[in-house]
Every structure is written in structure tokens, then in C-alpha cells.
Design an enzyme around this catalytic site. Structure first.
Site, PDB file in Angstrom:
ATOM      1  N   GLU A   1       0.716  -1.521  -0.049  1.00 10.40           N
ATOM      2  CA  GLU A   1      -0.027  -0.141   0.139  1.00 10.40           C
ATOM      3  C   GLU A   1       0.833   1.293  -0.022  1.00 10.40           C
ATOM      4  OE1 GLU A   1      -3.934  -0.407   1.657  1.00 10.40           O
ATOM      5  OE2 GLU A   1      -2.773  -1.238   3.314  1.00 10.40           O
TER       6      GLU A   1
ATOM      7  N   HIS B   1       0.052   5.499   7.468  1.00  8.14           N
ATOM      8  CA  HIS B   1      -1.102   4.734   7.194  1.00  8.14           C
ATOM      9  C   HIS B   1      -1.111   3.547   8.556  1.00  8.14           C
ATOM     10  CE1 HIS B   1      -4.134   2.023   5.559  1.00  8.14           C
ATOM     11  NE2 HIS B   1      -3.240   1.033   5.476  1.00  8.14           N
TER      12      HIS B   1
ATOM     13  N   HIS C   1      -4.247   1.019  10.906  1.00  9.46           N
ATOM     14  CA  HIS C   1      -5.297   0.387  11.270  1.00  9.46           C
ATOM     15  C   HIS C   1      -5.770   0.660  12.720  1.00  9.46           C
ATOM     16  CE1 HIS C   1      -3.117  -2.230   8.078  1.00  9.46           C
ATOM     17  NE2 HIS C   1      -3.941  -1.392   7.556  1.00  9.46           N
TER      18      HIS C   1
ATOM     19  N   HIS D   1     -11.037  -0.044   7.263  1.00  8.95           N
ATOM     20  CA  HIS D   1      -9.767  -0.471   6.931  1.00  8.95           C
ATOM     21  C   HIS D   1      -8.905   0.436   8.018  1.00  8.95           C
ATOM     22  CE1 HIS D   1      -6.436  -0.295   3.649  1.00  8.95           C
ATOM     23  NE2 HIS D   1      -6.043  -0.634   4.964  1.00  8.95           N
TER      24      HIS D   1
END
Lengths: 253, 253, 253, 253
Positions: B77, B96, B98, B167
Site C-alpha cells: 500500500e 497509514h 489500522h 480499514h
């Protein structure tokens, strides 16, 4: 060991306990009134409480000025401490914290009230101070001068704990051991009250119970020492503990 | 130490902090724009952030290609990072993640808003990006190419944080220190907002307060350094810390 | 290293990971189908998963009898494992757990559904097995024989996870790495779903998304290895890790 | 090793387990009936359970007097223990705790009921004792004499657990291993019940299930030993563990 050295040692223990028990992280601080001069207080320079040692403790006058300018940057929000000492001769120790579990009570209409016996440390009445009421809706929420500190101290009044809207709390105790108990048990009480709201209408302690318990905050008992010793050990500073008070000593050993 | 070496060192610290503070686990990543070339960014190869060392940092062009093909598998990603750097010249670091406590806000209609002062790092507006809107209901939810990355970056717009439905989130900061603060405080703000919803209607920070605080994100102050040092120590990488900024130095010592 | 030795090594790693990640405590267990004989499975004798070593692994036939009687007491509920292997030739590994955060979904009408991408490991449909339906309201809730195990396996059907009312869950994976992912992410998905219910109506993943992700469970990718390595390190058994799959190797190093 | 020495050793293990599993902190205590004299019980002097060693264990008569006055301050609330032993010849071990997750059930109308199989240790009926009912609204909530202890014991009746309003709980077991299971699983059951209330109406265990499980509390099985060993290891006192019961021994090894 002089009274001042003892005070500094206890203040280091308090810093470490509050860090270990998640009452403070890099932010938040704890102070003591100077044992020899009620017009001064002791507070670390701008260090994370977890890292504070005896040599980090600095003396401030109540208006937040260093007694000796040593070049070390102070906490921006030290004015919380001085303003409370100024307004409350009975207060010997102060915590400023952003402890997570109390924050929801600062941004809703639900009042934080003592619902468990250890939570009685927060006192019967916990006011919420909103910086915006007097200083407008464009501050950065920090207490950056004596005027703001005094406004907070006025809101605190004769109570032991004041929440600060969207920010944290200020706690005022009769000793460093006492204020640490407020710091640790206020979040626990908040968690239990929050959880109980899922189950129904929580029954607070009765006023007479809060009063009966407040009378108990005597740092010279075996019970108070037990927690202080326990927390200090968890925080890795058992070596700093002085002698237990007489009532907590295993004299028969 | 060269600017590039310093950048890599700080990026290692950021990886370790985010792992220690539960912002990332084996998954999730943090990048920096290349200090010498705004058309490149620095990001680990496919390693858990907790294990990242300086030699793991790889240079990518904004479209997600390695500058030197060294055979080490990249994160799938990585396009999240390049697409944000491409759209936002002001952004110097991207996460990024979660992080668990933010996820509920990505799958319900309740908006994540700053309710505590440290939460102001998320900015006044937190959009939710739904990959299904443009790419259909049959993706594996991962951002696997530049087209998807750019769609996410467009949703992020000029903001500091975008939730990704079902996500995680993408955070964009003006420095690596700044973006780590978003990473750590977004989940805390989410927890407080969630908890407050049990007690009543949470009062968000006022727009002027968010603005006043956003202006404060100056990595050269004692306050910013205090948290960076604290988190680095908890993460076991205090040894990588360089010199504190001038304002945080105990010059009087 | 023989296939059987590798299987035992991976099963030890799985035991330790599940203990470290709070999926099991003293109770709960994980098994693998015997790599050389689909009519047998591998499972520790009655030990806490945190303590399991290679020599603790015992071979059982699918009906729960030890292949060699070595005098070591087996888990009472081993029938869960054999019954699932018997009914599902595709299943290579099974977990039985009492993971706390999934339990509420076993005692209410709210269905556990995948709401986050990692939660897709639980599959689109998670049935709830109630031992009382067939065996009455006077059992001790444990699965103590093949008849009960087969009833549970029938309820599980072709799915990846079945909740057990007032008790826990059984998870069925295509590999030990796969089943560990179900074990770790089912509780995370449950927490997020529970939290989201406070904020509004949670939007589950779309069926096509669950399908797209299920197709991804290939243990030979860099992504799968990354989590396995990370969890093994946290559990203190990094030394047991074999070579990474080719796709996860830093071949350029 | 004499029965008394074994009892003291097991009581030390119990103290450490309860501290490690967050059932007690500096406050809360666990006792055993004296193995050779049902008119006495064993309890530490005023120490945090985490610090208790064999030499800290003191003998008390059921009315809370020390058999030998050794000058070491006792716990203020020891009367909880003696009053329960006095009323319940079947009880061999008692815990008093302020475990956080049970407290909400003491201050609301929602009854704590077993909803998970391990929670069956709390028994079918969990009464709530309110000190104010008999002793008024001005106590400090502590059980400070036999009259209060007996009132609590009467409320407990033949049950295994009684909540104490705004304070904590008292648990009564048939052995020290049994009472530790109540101590650990009562909070877990409370958490699951609280969480389930968000999802709908939790289905409690059926009465026959609770009964079937209560019959299982035999400390000589492999299953009971497994948890005791696991908890002792986590608490760092595995070295104090004696031999496992015969049924838990790997006799084939």
C-alpha cells in the site's frame, strides 16, 4: 535529610507513580508547596514526569517565576499550581493531568461524582472549568498566565478536583500522598461511573460517607503507606522510599 | 550527520514509537519526504515497524517505484504515501494505520471530531474515504495502485487525517514529529469521543481553538521535544535521539 | 527437518502467539492436521498454551484417541478438533478459545460480522452453536465427546468461525498461519463492531470484499509472513522461525 | 512440609496471583481457614498482596484477634474473613477485593449473573450488600468490626460471591484454588455481561449448567491445576508450586 530534600524525594516518587499509573504521560505535572516557605512551590522543569529526578526540581514563586534563573525551560502551564496555592492555604500539593478516563466528563453534562469508596478522594463536588467562558473560544486551551490560573482556582473553590473542559483536570491535596490518591482514583471512579451508566442509574456515595472518608486521609497510617509503597515499587522507585510511618512498621519483627 | 541520515534516523524512531504506542502492529507504515528531493519519499521495505532499522529504509519515487531495485519486497500500500506527497507539497510525513479505536468512526455516520486539546492534531475536518465509491464493492480494501492512492489523497484534500472505511486511516503532517502526534492522539481522541457519547452529547473544541493549537506545531519547542523524547524512551530507541532543539535544552545545567 | 517436525515447530509458535495475544489463557488450544496422515491431528497434552514445547505435542486419531498412550492427560475438549477435521477435509488447523471480546456475541441476538478488513478472516457468516439445543440445559458447557463435537462441526458447516454460546469459539483455517489470523482478528473485529454500535449502525464489509480478501490467504507472501514473524517475536519464539517464504526474503541484501 | 506450611505457601501464591491478575492492588486481601484449627484463619498483616511472603502470614481467631500479638498492624477489614468462616463451615478461603469491573453492578439495579462458563464460579445468585442499610449513611464503607462482618456474611448466605455497594466484593470458596477462580472470573464475567448489554439482552447460563459446573470444582484435576500453574508462572512464583495432583502429572514422561 532536610525537609526540603525529603519534599523533593517525595515529589520525585509522585512524578514516577503518576507516570506508571497512566495519570500523566509526557504532559501533566505534579508540584508541592515549599516546606519552608508557603510563598513558593516545587516543580520539575519541562521534563516528562517519568524521567524526573531530584535535580530536576525547581523552586517557583506563586506567580510562576523561578527563584533562581537556571536557564532550564519551565512547564508552560505552571500557573495552575501557583494560582491554587495562592487561593488555598490548606493545599500542599497539586496535579495537572490529561488522564483519559476523566475527559468525557469535561465535555458532556454528566457530572463526575464519587461512586466508589476510593473515589471519595475527588470530593463531593467536582466543578468543570471552561476556559472559553472568560477567555473566549480562540485560546489554545492551555493555562498560560496567572489570570487564567486564578480563574481556574476560583472555579475549583474549596473542592479537591476541577475538570478542565476538553483538556484535563487540576487536583488539590493536603499532602503529596493525598494528591496522588486523587490522581489515581479519579480515573478509576470515572471508569466505574461510565460503565455503570450502561447498566442503569448509578447510586453515588452518600454525603456522609464522603465526609467520613475524607476525614481518613492521614498519611501516617498503615493503610495510606501501603498504597504509597505499592505504587512506588511498581514505578521502580522503592529505593527512594524513606522509613514507613510508625503505625505501618512491623514493630514485632 | 547528513540530512538524509538524520531523516532516516527520525523515521526509525517514528516507526518504533508507532509500534510501541499501538498505532501500528505488523501492518501500517510511516514515511518521510526525501529531505533533498521532494519527488521522492523514504519508507521501509515490507517489515513490521517494530523491527525497522536505518538500513531498512528505501527510497521511492512518488509513483511508488524504487529508485534502486534492491530485491526487497515493498509494502503493497505504499501508493498511499506517494499520492499524498504528490497532491500536498506542504506534507513532509505520512502514516497509514489500522489503529483500532478510530475504526468505528469509519463504519458509522458519527463524525470523528476533536474533543480534547491533544486531539486538535486531527484537524477540524476528518473525511471518510470509501474505496467502494469509485472502485466497487469487490476490492480487497487495500490501496494497491496510484489511481486508488490519488482518490484517497483527493478525499483527504487539505486536511490532516482521512479515515478509510473498514480499514484504517491516512495521516499527513508537516514533519515526522507532527505526523506521529496525529497517529498517537487520533485514537485517544476517538476513545474519549466514544466514551462521552455514553454520557451525553460531546462538546467539540471550538474552531478557533483548533486553529490556535494548529499554529503551535513547532517541532523546535520544549513541549514538542518532551513528547518525542518520552515516546522514544518508551520505545527503547532513546539512543537514536539527536540533540534537543535549543529551546528544550537545560542550558543552565 | 521433517514435515512432522516442521509442523510441530509451527504449532508451538502458534500456541505461544495465541497466549501472547490473549486469545487463550490457561484454557483454549490449537491443533494441526498431521502433515503425513489426514486421519490424525497434532495437539498438546493438557498444558497451558504459553508453556507448550515441541515435546508436548501428541498425535490423536480423529475420534480423540491418542495414537500412543503415554500417560499424559489430554485436553477434555479435544473432540472439537477431531470433529472439525472429520467434517472438513479442507481444514488444516483448528483453534478453540474463550477470547473475551467475542463472548458477548454468543449470548445476544447481535450477529458478529466482518466490519474491518482484517476481520474478513472470520468469513461472511459466523453461526452460533448452543450446546443446549441438542444436549439440554444441564451440561457443563464443555465439548466432552465426539457426538457433541460433531454437532458443533455441523453448525460450523463450511464457515471459518463458529461462536459457542456462553463459552467461546471454534475457528477452522486452511493452515496454522491462517487459523492464527482468525484467532487474533476475530476479537479485534468484535471490539470494533461493539464500539461502533455506540456510534450508530455499523456498515459491514461487502460480500465481494470478504471474498476478495479470503482469496488472499496465501501463507507464502511477504504480507502473511510479516505478521507471523511479528507475533512470534512478541511471543518470544523468534528463534523457532524457519526461513521466510521466497517472496518475503530480502533477496537484494 | 507440614499442612500449615503448605497452606501458607498456597496463600502466598494466591496473593501474588490476585495481584498479577488485577483482582487486588495495594488493597484487598485473601485468607485461608487454618488447616489444623477451624476456629482460626491465616491472613497477611497489612501488606500489599503483591509483596506478601510466607513470613507475612499471621494467625487470627475468627473474631479477628491475633493469636500471637507480634506488633505488626493487621488489615482493618479482616472481619470480613472471620465472619464468613464463622457462618459457613464449608468455606475454606475468602477474598475481599475492589476489582474494578464488578463495581458497576454494586451501584445499579442490574444483577450480576453468570453469562459465560468460567463465570459460573460466581454461583447462580450474587447478592448486593449495602452497608448503609443497617449501619447508616455515614460510615466510611469499610467493614471495621464483627457486627458489620456478620451482617455481610448474612447477606452472602449460602452463595459464593456478594457484591458490596460502592466498595467491592467478598468471595467464599471451598479451597484457595477455588476462591482464586472466583476472584479472576467474576470480573471477566462482569465485563462480558456489560459488553453484551450494548448488543442486546444477554442470555445467562441455565441453572442446570451452573450446577453442573459447580460440581466440577475439584482441585485435584488436570484442568484446575493447569490454571493454577499458569497464573503462578505469570505472577513469578512458579518456584513455590508444589507437586501437581496425580491426575495432572505427565506420568508417561
Amino acid at each position: 535529610m532536610s525537609d526540603l530534600d525529603q519534599a523533593k524525594r517525595d515529589l520525585v516518587i509522585a512524578n514516577r507513580i503518576l507516570a506508571r499509573e497512566d495519570v500523566v504521560d509526557a504532559y501533566g505535572h505534579v508540584s508541592m508547596r515549599h516546606p519552608g516557605d508557603p510563598g513558593r512551590y516545587l516543580l520539575s522543569w519541562s521534563r516528562s514526569p517519568e524521567l524526573v529526578e531530584g535535580t530536576d526540581i525547581v523552586e517557583f514563586t506563586l506567580d510562576g517565576k523561578k527563584v533562581t534563573d537556571d536557564g532550564r525551560p519551565p512547564y508552560l502551564e505552571r500557573f495552575i499550581h501557583g494560582a491554587i496555592y495562592e487561593a488555598r492555604p490548606d493545599v500542599q500539593a497539586v496535579i495537572h493531568s490529561h488522564a483519559e478516563d476523566t475527559l468525557a466528563f469535561g465535555i458532556t453534562k454528566t457530572k463526575l461524582v464519587p461512586v466508589i469508596h476510593s473515589g471519595s478522594t475527588i470530593g463531593a463536588e467536582v466543578p468543570v472549568w471552561d476556559i472559553a467562558a472568560k477567555f473566549g473560544k480562540g485560546t489554545n486551551l492551555l493555562v498560560r498566565n496567572m489570570e487564567q490560573g486564578r480563574d481556574l482556582a476560583q472555579c475549583l473553590g474549596g473542592n479537591r478536583l476541577a475538570l478542565m473542559r476538553g483538556h484535563g483536570f487540576a487536583a488539590a491535596g493536603s499532602s503529596v500522598m493525598d494528591v496522588v490518591r486523587i490522581g489515581v482514583y479519579a480515573p478509576k471512579n470515572a471508569r466505574v461511573q461510565t460503565s455503570a451508566l450502561r447498566l442503569g442509574e448509578p447510586l453515588p456515595l452518600y454525603p456522609g460517607e464522603i465526609e467520613a472518608r475524607t476525614d481518613m486521609f492521614n498519611p501516617s497510617t498503615a493503610e495510606m503507606w501501603r498504597a504509597w509503597e505499592y505504587w512506588a515499587r511498581r514505578a521502580g522507585v522503592a529505593n527512594l522510599l524513606g522509613d514507613p510511618p510508625k503505625a505501618a512498621r512491623p514493630s514485632g519483627r
